[in-house]
Design a protein around this motif. Structure first.
Motif, PDB file in Angstrom:
ATOM      1  N   GLN A 235       5.087   4.741   6.575  1.00 54.44           N
ATOM      2  CA  GLN A 235       4.025   5.611   6.085  1.00 54.44           C
ATOM      3  C   GLN A 235       3.093   6.038   7.208  1.00 54.44           C
ATOM      4  O   GLN A 235       2.381   7.038   7.082  1.00 54.44           O
ATOM      5  CB  GLN A 235       3.209   4.900   4.997  1.00 54.44           C
ATOM      6  CG  GLN A 235       3.877   4.964   3.661  1.00 54.44           C
ATOM      7  CD  GLN A 235       3.157   4.153   2.608  1.00 54.44           C
ATOM      8  OE1 GLN A 235       2.304   3.327   2.935  1.00 54.44           O
ATOM      9  NE2 GLN A 235       3.495   4.385   1.360  1.00 54.44           N
ATOM     10  N   MET A 236       3.106   5.281   8.290  1.00 54.12           N
ATOM     11  CA  MET A 236       2.247   5.658   9.407  1.00 54.12           C
ATOM     12  C   MET A 236       2.917   6.653  10.339  1.00 54.12           C
ATOM     13  O   MET A 236       2.362   7.040  11.342  1.00 54.12           O
ATOM     14  CB  MET A 236       1.869   4.425  10.212  1.00 54.12           C
ATOM     15  CG  MET A 236       0.756   3.663   9.550  1.00 54.12           C
ATOM     16  SD  MET A 236       0.065   2.455  10.630  1.00 54.12           S
ATOM     17  CE  MET A 236      -0.588   3.434  11.918  1.00 54.12           C
ATOM     18  N   GLY A 289      -4.585   2.633  -6.751  1.00 54.57           N
ATOM     19  CA  GLY A 289      -5.523   2.859  -5.646  1.00 54.57           C
ATOM     20  C   GLY A 289      -4.928   2.495  -4.303  1.00 54.57           C
ATOM     21  O   GLY A 289      -5.629   2.308  -3.320  1.00 54.57           O
ATOM     22  N   THR A 290      -3.641   2.400  -4.222  1.00 52.26           N
ATOM     23  CA  THR A 290      -3.035   2.046  -2.952  1.00 52.26           C
ATOM     24  C   THR A 290      -1.665   2.664  -2.853  1.00 52.26           C
ATOM     25  O   THR A 290      -1.089   3.056  -3.865  1.00 52.26           O
ATOM     26  CB  THR A 290      -2.925   0.526  -2.792  1.00 52.26           C
ATOM     27  OG1 THR A 290      -2.325   0.261  -1.525  1.00 52.26           O
ATOM     28  CG2 THR A 290      -2.043  -0.042  -3.868  1.00 52.26           C
ATOM     29  N   SER A 291      -1.149   2.765  -1.668  1.00 54.94           N
ATOM     30  CA  SER A 291       0.231   3.210  -1.547  1.00 54.94           C
ATOM     31  C   SER A 291       1.105   2.135  -0.937  1.00 54.94           C
ATOM     32  O   SER A 291       2.173   2.391  -0.418  1.00 54.94           O
ATOM     33  CB  SER A 291       0.303   4.481  -0.691  1.00 54.94           C
ATOM     34  OG  SER A 291      -0.481   4.327   0.456  1.00 54.94           O
TER      35      SER A 291
ATOM     36  N   THR B  97      -1.660   9.128   6.123  1.00 49.66           N
ATOM     37  CA  THR B  97      -1.647   7.757   5.647  1.00 49.66           C
ATOM     38  C   THR B  97      -1.955   7.634   4.170  1.00 49.66           C
ATOM     39  O   THR B  97      -2.191   6.559   3.675  1.00 49.66           O
ATOM     40  CB  THR B  97      -2.699   6.937   6.412  1.00 49.66           C
ATOM     41  OG1 THR B  97      -3.916   7.672   6.389  1.00 49.66           O
ATOM     42  CG2 THR B  97      -2.269   6.732   7.839  1.00 49.66           C
ATOM     43  N   GLU B  98      -1.955   8.726   3.461  1.00 45.58           N
ATOM     44  CA  GLU B  98      -2.212   8.691   2.012  1.00 45.58           C
ATOM     45  C   GLU B  98      -3.392   7.824   1.683  1.00 45.58           C
ATOM     46  O   GLU B  98      -4.495   8.057   2.084  1.00 45.58           O
ATOM     47  CB  GLU B  98      -0.953   8.214   1.292  1.00 45.58           C
ATOM     48  CG  GLU B  98       0.154   9.247   1.289  1.00 45.58           C
ATOM     49  CD  GLU B  98       1.262   8.869   0.336  1.00 45.58           C
ATOM     50  OE1 GLU B  98       1.000   8.779  -0.864  1.00 45.58           O
ATOM     51  OE2 GLU B  98       2.381   8.645   0.823  1.00 45.58           O
ATOM     52  N   LEU B  99      -3.114   6.771   0.937  1.00 43.45           N
ATOM     53  CA  LEU B  99      -4.227   5.985   0.428  1.00 43.45           C
ATOM     54  C   LEU B  99      -4.533   4.761   1.282  1.00 43.45           C
ATOM     55  O   LEU B  99      -5.290   3.895   0.876  1.00 43.45           O
ATOM     56  CB  LEU B  99      -3.920   5.530  -1.000  1.00 43.45           C
ATOM     57  CG  LEU B  99      -3.877   6.679  -1.999  1.00 43.45           C
ATOM     58  CD1 LEU B  99      -3.201   6.242  -3.281  1.00 43.45           C
ATOM     59  CD2 LEU B  99      -5.274   7.168  -2.310  1.00 43.45           C
ATOM     60  N   MET B 100      -3.966   4.681   2.445  1.00 41.42           N
ATOM     61  CA  MET B 100      -4.216   3.480   3.245  1.00 41.42           C
ATOM     62  C   MET B 100      -5.665   3.419   3.673  1.00 41.42           C
ATOM     63  O   MET B 100      -6.236   4.417   4.104  1.00 41.42           O
ATOM     64  CB  MET B 100      -3.338   3.504   4.507  1.00 41.42           C
ATOM     65  CG  MET B 100      -1.881   3.217   4.226  1.00 41.42           C
ATOM     66  SD  MET B 100      -0.878   3.478   5.689  1.00 41.42           S
ATOM     67  CE  MET B 100      -0.793   1.846   6.344  1.00 41.42           C
ATOM     68  N   ARG B 103      -8.452  -0.748   7.057  1.00 44.28           N
ATOM     69  CA  ARG B 103      -7.986  -2.105   7.275  1.00 44.28           C
ATOM     70  C   ARG B 103      -6.471  -2.184   7.122  1.00 44.28           C
ATOM     71  O   ARG B 103      -5.798  -2.896   7.855  1.00 44.28           O
ATOM     72  CB  ARG B 103      -8.642  -3.035   6.267  1.00 44.28           C
ATOM     73  CG  ARG B 103      -8.611  -4.449   6.753  1.00 44.28           C
ATOM     74  CD  ARG B 103      -8.943  -5.424   5.632  1.00 44.28           C
ATOM     75  NE  ARG B 103      -8.477  -6.720   6.004  1.00 44.28           N
ATOM     76  CZ  ARG B 103      -9.116  -7.546   6.816  1.00 44.28           C
ATOM     77  NH1 ARG B 103     -10.279  -7.180   7.325  1.00 44.28           N
ATOM     78  NH2 ARG B 103      -8.624  -8.715   7.134  1.00 44.28           N
ATOM     79  N   ASP B 104      -5.956  -1.426   6.149  1.00 48.92           N
ATOM     80  CA  ASP B 104      -4.500  -1.384   5.976  1.00 48.92           C
ATOM     81  C   ASP B 104      -3.836  -0.908   7.251  1.00 48.92           C
ATOM     82  O   ASP B 104      -2.826  -1.460   7.695  1.00 48.92           O
ATOM     83  CB  ASP B 104      -4.116  -0.424   4.837  1.00 48.92           C
ATOM     84  CG  ASP B 104      -4.487  -0.975   3.479  1.00 48.92           C
ATOM     85  OD1 ASP B 104      -4.704  -0.172   2.552  1.00 48.92           O
ATOM     86  OD2 ASP B 104      -4.579  -2.215   3.359  1.00 48.92           O
ATOM     87  N   VAL B 105      -4.409   0.143   7.816  1.00 51.80           N
ATOM     88  CA  VAL B 105      -3.816   0.688   9.037  1.00 51.80           C
ATOM     89  C   VAL B 105      -3.863  -0.338  10.159  1.00 51.80           C
ATOM     90  O   VAL B 105      -2.885  -0.558  10.874  1.00 51.80           O
ATOM     91  CB  VAL B 105      -4.548   1.974   9.464  1.00 51.80           C
ATOM     92  CG1 VAL B 105      -4.065   2.446  10.821  1.00 51.80           C
ATOM     93  CG2 VAL B 105      -4.342   3.054   8.426  1.00 51.80           C
TER      94      VAL B 105
END
Lengths: 347, 805
Positions: A235-236, A289-291, B97-100, B103-105
């Motif tokens: 996704q990154m 609320g998350t992917s 990054t959509e909904l990231m 911190r997720d990143v």
């Protein structure tokens, strides 16, 4: 520093966990509700008590048992399974192309699959009189792979996702045109099968089909779930994913194959069904609320199942006894969602 | 064994099998910070992408060694997971990054370390926290990644890279979207990572100034090969940056010392607006810089006078610290972004060479004996020479270093050719350097004496006290300013370390050069604090417009294009049919004494100069004439003697009629033998006794223990009765003409020639000199061509005739 840290992220983490739990619970509840509703609905009305006895005790009138077991249950289950499969397939394609509007139908993969199945069906039935579900599945898979290969080739030359979607739609049209062509010149008997099948409906569901579907989709689901980690990295972006240790070539192959299997499965058993693959993952991600794939994958599956069951119910009952094409229903439900998605993005 | 962390081995990078850059050979040590710089599209990203395995190398190999003790492995032998544990990247380009959340990143960096499903353990979470704290982004944790600013995104991406716990981190233009604060923050984090954790950093930057300051090494990428690779201080000078980025010199330049971009128009504007960032030496002195135009560029049009701020640094005698302080002041001016032109009063070669080589400032000789005020040739006056140099080098301030004592001139007679004479002729304010060690109040009468001796036209305006203590300075300044009308510009404290040894300059070795430059830098540091720079510049600015009698009358040919102070060989001009004759000029460690004005004069006559080295080169370049100047052939006698090919070529060319002009060292080289005595021999395996030179002219040169026939001379052709004058048609000195020069040598020859008579000023002593033999004219005297333009013209004309044969 430790003590100051923990409450902070733990708090956020707990919040998120709560949210996930709520969503999953809601989905599960919806799932159950739909099953119940679906079982209960039909042209023949059977009281709940008797349904329960038939289901759990296998006791009841042969007729009713037949209806429940041979008609309604398989259909429900197939709707659920294939709905989930569609959602997953869509999710995989969205990951692959990095765009939330990607889906098997919109990219023309379903249509290509259908065309291939049509060809095989006409050939086989013309020669052998029957076509086993395995043959159909293989044909569908082949068709899915061919269409996907085509879309991949196009995606290399175009930069814009929009162009890719347009290409997909065009492919869809072409394949539909070919299929129509074949239908025009096929034997009546073939056509009946094809037509019924091509309408996209769960009405032809039977246990063997459902069983096969369940096995295939089940295995695929596990595979997808195990890919959750690299999907998250992907996704990154491909470069970052590669730098983090994802074997990009293998990963992309796995994505495409799994997506192809899943959508081929659906198309083989129920024909092309639109929008589920796009709408469901979107809704699920918004709800959660998350992917994060590890959460989204099971949720999407459940969501897809619920969505399809709802659509199937509507398709069956809205204008009873006429059965609507399930694609119609999913379009009516799904398209507005997709439009809303597009609007939101442009903001 | 110091193994490199990353080794690029004959690497060729490119896309789709097409090579973009080849021959990349770089080793990066552990913990080093290496930066790639270069213009857009030069291939920096390509190289970085190849290192991170995004691109496949077109050729060559990349090696990475995991631990300090492990041996390097080919990059493509690493599994993706292994590589991920070693190398982390930070790239340009937007992420979807959509909904990231942020911190997720950041937590993505833990990818290589988490389990099958990628669930973070508590330890992982802690590391993520620490990484976010390191980039000051903890407060962004729960914000969606695409909702934060560019700068914050870059920091999160850096945190992600930190989380990956790499041993080497590769970044592609990490500072691109950042404002200054974030640039600094990011680079300082990288610096910390490199120094504290030994993480190797490889990145590309557009900001050269930052690259210079943070990097251990810089790699310049341009074109098909690596342009340069080395420490920033070594390779990033103005010239390199200009070539690397193809800067237009009219627009500006990159000042490597300050690491800043200089825009010419802006430079002039800002300085003309009296907005000078100078520090005052003594506190308490009020007053701003005046509105005086301190640095207009010299007037270039053909007018009667030229306006250029200028100063002369003179002293009561040698050894006062004149040279030291002049060099320090020149460096100081350089730092303040002035473009000084330096001059040396007198005929000495060494100081101008010093200015040119060590300081990088154009410098030439100003001598009122060579360039008398009453010269008929108006281009040969001191003001004309000064003006020419200033205009050619676009200088905005001129500094003249005096010679000996201020009033000391051509020996016994008057004050001709003294520093005083020069100051008068060029109307230059003078600052006296006084060695005040062991003195206090007595400086005052000394200074008054000097000042009064000038009588009406007082040029001495300022004084710098050398070798006094900081404590004494204010007191002495007060005395001086009360009792004389001199301004005390500043002082230089006693410092033993500030003296460089023998200024016996040939071409300097790089180590010597760096050494000297460091010393001068230190000196400039000191002077920055002890000199009142505003007063200095003010004084320079009081120099009035200098009347220059039509100094720009001659047509410029090659003189404008190539500054003859360089060692470059001119490109092949085969295409230019009208090109002038080529003159091969010897220039290397053995032959380096040339007056800038001489070389310029030859170019003005239409010649093209090409330089060669009799020591190193085996062949003469294609030329129509040969010029051999002075220098230290005795120090390289062995090498010169062994270079048989060169000697043979010279003989052959001479025998074919090529015009040859040689003086002093060059003259010695053309003779048969050079006899070295004990003190000189052994320098490069030379024979203790005799070295065979060219053998073109008869004679043997021998070292004596004192200067031979030392001093200014005026040369004229001997009246033609004797035998040597028969071949005088080939001589370059015309009948009745006189050319000025000087002799300065310890060597003497058995055959000095007798074609000319040399006469000392004052007319008392004279002697024979100059060998003229067919097309060769050589002798010990150093000649100043501008004192007789016909001489240079004759030489160039002979070369032209030879070229037509």
């Amino acid at each position: 520093m430790d003590n100051l840290q923990r409450p902070e992220y733990a708090h956020a983490k707990a919040l998120r966990r709560t949210r996930y739990t709520v969503v999953f619970a809601a989905l599960a509840a919806a799932f159950l509700a739909m099953i119940i509703l679906n079982i209960n609905t039909g042209s023949v009305s059977i009281p709940v008590a008797r349904i329960l006895r038939i289901l759990f005790l296998r006791q009841g009138e042969a007729n009713e048992v037949s209806i429940i077991w041979k008609i309604r249950m398989p259909r429900i289950l197939q709707a659920a399974i294939l709905g989930g499969a569609l959602a997953l397939s869509g999710f995989l394609l969205q990951t692959f192309f990095g765009n939330p509007i990607a889906g098997p139908f919109v990219l023309g993969i379903s249509s290509g699959t259908k065309m291939c199945v049509a060809v095989v069906m006409i050939l086989l039935i013309g020669r052998f009189g029957t076509a086993s579900s395995w043959a159909l599945i293989l044909a569908a898979f082949a068709g899915a792979m061919i269409s996907t290969a085509f879309i991949l080739a196009v995606s290399r030359s175009v930069r814009h996702m929009a162009a890719l979607l347009v290409a997909g739609i065009m492919i869809g049209y072409i394949c539909s045109a070919v299929t129509e062509f074949l239908v025009t010149f096929a034997e009546d008997s073939d056509i009946v099968n094809l037509h019924g099948w091509s309408q996209g409906s769960f009405s032809g569901a039977d246990w063997s089909g459902t069983g096969t579907a369940a096995i295939i989709v089940g295995i695929a689901f596990v595979c997808v779930f195990l890919l959750a980690k690299p999907i998250g990295a992907y996704q990154m972006g491909e470069e970052y994913a590669r730098s983090m240790g994802v074997n990009i070539k293998r990963f992309r192959m796995e994505l495409i194959l799994l997506s192809g299997v899943l959508s081929a499965c659906v198309t083989a058993f129920a024909g092309p069904i639109s929008f589920v693959g796009i709408a469901v993952p979107f809704l699920v991600k918004r709800a959660l609320g998350t992917s994060k794939p590890i959460v989204v994958i099971p949720a999407a599956f459940l969501g897809g199942a619920v969505f399809c069951m709802v659509s199937d119910l509507i398709a069956r009952m809205a204008f009873s006894p006429t059965e609507l094409n399930i694609s119609t229903v999913t379009s009516i439900l799904g398209a507005p969602i997709v439009i809303y998605m597009l609007i939101r993005r442009n903001r | 064994m110091d193994k490199n962390h990353l080794q690029l081995d004959q690497l060729v990078v490119g896309y789709n099998g097409k090579a973009l850059i080849h021959g990349i050979e770089i080793g990066v040590r552990r913990g080093e910070i290496v930066t790639l710089v270069g213009p857009n599209g030069s291939g920096k990203s390509t190289i970085l992408k190849t290192i991170t395995r995004q691109l496949v190398p077109v050729g060559g190999e990349i090696f990475l060694s995991e631990q300090e003790t492990s041996s390097p492995k080919k990059l493509n032998q690493f599994t993706p997971a292994d590589l991920a544990r070693n190398m982390a990247v930070m790239l340009t380009g937007r992420l979807q990054t959509e909904l990231m959340t942020c911190r997720d990143v950041a937590a993505m960096g833990r990818y290589p370390y988490t389990g099958r499903l990628g669930i973070l353990s508590d330890a992982d979470e802690e590391k993520v926290d620490m990484a976010l704290a390191a980039v000051h982004a903890r407060h962004l944790s729960d914000r969606p990644f695409d909702a934060v600013s560019d700068g914050e995104r870059q920091r999160i991406l850096l945190a992600r890279a930190i989380c990956q716990e790499p041993k080497i981190i590769v970044l592609d233009e990490p500072t691109s979207y950042l404002d200054i604060r974030h640039k600094l923050e990011l680079l300082s984090i990288l610096h910390r990572m490199s120094r504290e954790q030994g993480i190797t950093v490889v990145m590309s930057l557009h900001e050269i100034d930052l690259a210079m300051k943070i990097s251990d090494r810089i790699i310049c990428v341009r074109g098909e090969e690596i342009f340069a690779c080395g420490k920033p201080s070594e390779i990033l000078d103005d010239e390199t940056v200009r070539k690397l980025y193809d800067l237009d010199p009219e627009l500006g330049r990159f000042d490597a010392e300050n690491g800043s971009l200089e825009l010419y128009f802006a430079e002039n504007e800002s300085r003309a607006n009296a907005d000078q960032p100078l520090k005052k030496a003594s506190p308490g002195e009020a007053g701003m810089a005046e509105e005086k135009e301190v640095s207009p560029k010299a007037d270039q049009r053909e007018t009667e006078s030229i306006s250029i701020p200028r100063l002369m640094i003179a002293a009561p005698g040698s050894g006062s610290g004149k040279t030291l302080i002049t060099c320090g002041l020149l460096r100081l001016l350089q730092r303040k972004n002035f473009r000084p032109a330096a001059f040396k009063c007198g005929p000495d070669y060494i100081d101008p060479m010093f200015h040119r080589q060590v300081l990088g400032i154009p410098s030439r000789n100003l001598d009122t004996f060579f360039s008398p005020a009453d010269s008929e040739n108006t281009a040969n006056t001191a003001p004309a020479t000064l003006a020419r140099a200033v205009v050619k080098n676009r200088a905005d301030i001129a500094v003249i270093e005096g010679v000996m004592g201020y009033f000391d001139g051509t020996g016994t007679t008057g004050m001709d050719a003294s520093s005083f004479d020069l100051a008068q002729q060029t109307d230059t304010p003078v600052i006296l350097i006084l060695n005040a060690k062991g003195m206090s109040r007595s400086v005052v009468p000394l200074l008054r004496g000097f000042s009064d001796y000038e009588k009406e036209d007082r040029k001495i305006r300022g004084v710098i006290l050398n070798r006094i203590s900081a404590g004494m300075f204010p007191i002495m300044k007060k005395w001086i300013e009360e009792d004389t009308d001199l301004r005390v510009i500043g002082y230089l404290p006693q410092d033993e370390s500030l003296s460089w040894g023998s200024r016996h300059l040939g071409l300097l070795q790089p180590e010597e050069l760096t050494d000297l430059q460091e010393q001068i830098d230190r000196l400039a540091d000191i002077l920055e604090k002890t000199i009142d720079q505003e007063a200095l510049l003010d004084l320079a600015g009081t120099a009035p417009a200098m009347p220059v009698p039509s100094w720009k009358k001659e047509k410029k040919t090659n003189a404008d294009q190539m500054p003859s102070g360089t060692n470059e060989k001119k490109p092949d001009l085969a295409g230019r049919k009208q090109a002038g004759p080529r003159i091969a000029v010897a220039r290397d460690e053995a032959f380096s004494f040339y007056y800038e004005d001489n070389l310029e004069m030859l170019q003005e006559c239409g010649a093209e100069l090409v330089f060669f080295s009799p020591v190193q080169d085996r062949k003469l370049p294609e030329a129509d004439g040969l010029l051999l100047g002075g220098g230290y052939p005795e120090l390289h006698a062995g090498a010169l003697a062994q270079n048989e090919e060169m000697k043979a070529q010279i003989r052959e060319c001479a025998s074919q009629g090529m015009p040859v002009l040689a003086e002093c060292g060059g003259f010695m080289y053309l003779q048969e033998n050079l006899v070295l005595t004990d003190m000189e021999a052994g320098k490069d395996g030379a024979d203790q006794e005799t070295c065979k030179m060219c053998g073109l002219l008869p004679g043997t040169c021998r070292m004596t223990d004192k200067l031979v026939r030392f001093g200014y001379i005026e040369l004229e052709k001997k009246a033609g009765e004797n035998s040597e004058a028969e071949s005088f048609e080939a001589g370059y000195l015309k009948d009745g003409h006189r050319i000025r020069g000087h002799e300065f040598h310890y060597f003497d020859s058995t055959d000095n020639g007798a074609a000319c008579t040399a006469r000392k000023p004052g007319g008392r002593r004279s002697w024979d000199c100059m060998v003229v033999q067919d097309n060769i004219m050589a002798g010990f005297p150093h000649l100043y061509y501008r004192s007789d333009p016909a001489f240079a013209e004759a030489f160039v004309e002979k070369c032209r005739q030879y070229s037509r044969k």
